[in-house]
Design a protein around this motif. Structure first.
Motif, PDB file in Angstrom:
ATOM      1  N   LYS A 192       0.879  -1.249  -0.094  1.00 33.00           N
ATOM      2  CA  LYS A 192       0.026  -0.047   0.011  1.00 33.00           C
ATOM      3  C   LYS A 192       0.726   1.316  -0.067  1.00 33.00           C
ATOM      4  O   LYS A 192       0.622   2.262  -0.603  1.00 33.00           O
ATOM      5  N   LYS A 202       2.074   4.141  -3.565  1.00 29.60           N
ATOM      6  CA  LYS A 202       1.777   5.445  -3.385  1.00 29.60           C
ATOM      7  C   LYS A 202       3.065   6.455  -3.255  1.00 29.60           C
ATOM      8  O   LYS A 202       3.269   7.404  -2.916  1.00 29.60           O
ATOM      9  N   ARG A 209       5.702   5.518  -1.214  1.00 28.01           N
ATOM     10  CA  ARG A 209       6.558   5.431  -0.009  1.00 28.01           C
ATOM     11  C   ARG A 209       7.475   4.514  -0.017  1.00 28.01           C
ATOM     12  O   ARG A 209       7.356   3.580  -0.961  1.00 28.01           O
ATOM     13  N   LYS A 262      -4.546   2.863  10.493  1.00 29.45           N
ATOM     14  CA  LYS A 262      -4.719   4.425  10.202  1.00 29.45           C
ATOM     15  C   LYS A 262      -3.331   5.201   9.872  1.00 29.45           C
ATOM     16  O   LYS A 262      -3.293   5.957   8.943  1.00 29.45           O
ATOM     17  N   ASP A 293      -2.478   4.104   6.454  1.00 35.71           N
ATOM     18  CA  ASP A 293      -3.517   5.055   5.439  1.00 35.71           C
ATOM     19  C   ASP A 293      -2.863   6.485   5.517  1.00 35.71           C
ATOM     20  O   ASP A 293      -2.872   7.088   4.227  1.00 35.71           O
ATOM     21  N   GLU A 294      -2.289   7.016   6.618  1.00 32.39           N
ATOM     22  CA  GLU A 294      -1.672   8.504   6.355  1.00 32.39           C
ATOM     23  C   GLU A 294      -0.572   8.625   5.710  1.00 32.39           C
ATOM     24  O   GLU A 294      -0.506   9.407   4.813  1.00 32.39           O
ATOM     25  N   ALA A 323       0.215   6.346   3.065  1.00 31.69           N
ATOM     26  CA  ALA A 323      -0.138   6.352   1.771  1.00 31.69           C
ATOM     27  C   ALA A 323      -0.756   7.477   1.215  1.00 31.69           C
ATOM     28  O   ALA A 323      -0.797   7.892  -0.052  1.00 31.69           O
ATOM     29  N   LYS A 324      -1.411   8.449   1.914  1.00 26.76           N
ATOM     30  CA  LYS A 324      -2.184   9.410   1.620  1.00 26.76           C
ATOM     31  C   LYS A 324      -1.222  10.778   1.529  1.00 26.76           C
ATOM     32  O   LYS A 324      -1.526  12.131   1.363  1.00 26.76           O
ATOM     33  N   GLY A 325       0.090  10.577   1.670  1.00 23.02           N
ATOM     34  CA  GLY A 325       1.040  11.512   1.717  1.00 23.02           C
ATOM     35  C   GLY A 325       1.566  12.484   2.850  1.00 23.02           C
ATOM     36  O   GLY A 325       2.261  13.459   2.568  1.00 23.02           O
ATOM     37  N   ARG A 326       1.003  12.005   4.043  1.00 21.56           N
ATOM     38  CA  ARG A 326       1.216  12.952   5.052  1.00 21.56           C
ATOM     39  C   ARG A 326       2.946  12.759   5.408  1.00 21.56           C
ATOM     40  O   ARG A 326       3.210  11.899   5.249  1.00 21.56           O
TER      41      ARG A 326
END
Length: 108
Positions: free
Chosen positions: A13, A17, A19, A91, A94-95, A97-100
């Motif tokens: 995951k 993205k 990472r 969580k 997820d963060e 993968a969302k680019g945080r």
């Protein structure tokens, strides 16, 4: 279910993205207190999810700052301890993968 069976999904995951494996490992170490050697040993032993979290050297006290929704459920409202720890990790991945930024993910 073993942690080793879920771990490749976390890595995939993140890498999908853009990472890295290193970032995934850093998140897991931050959350659980495992060293990289300890994490590798848990993966090699195919430790179950419940034991993986129960045997964690030091669950990060800042994990209580992790809030939000995973799989339609608010992580801060999950009562079953092991499931809450699993969802905290979900969580954080997820963060990632969302680019945080890692600084925000690790609640620094």
């Amino acid at each position: 279910m073993s942690f080793a069976s879920v771990y490749p999904h976390y890595v995939a995951k993140a890498e999908k993205k853009g990472r890295t494996l290193a970032e995934v490992n850093e998140i897991i170490r931050w959350l659980t207190g495992y060293t990289q050697e300890g994490l590798d040993a848990q993966l090699e032993a195919k430790t179950g999810m419940e034991d993986f979290f129960a045997q964690a050297p030091r669950m990060n006290p800042s994990r209580s700052l992790i809030t939000g929704v995973v799989c339609g459920v608010r992580v801060e409202e999950i009562e079953e301890p092991t499931m809450r720890e699993i969802r905290y990790l979900d969580k954080l991945i997820d963060e990632l993968a969302k680019g945080r930024t890692m600084e925000k993910i690790l609640r620094k």
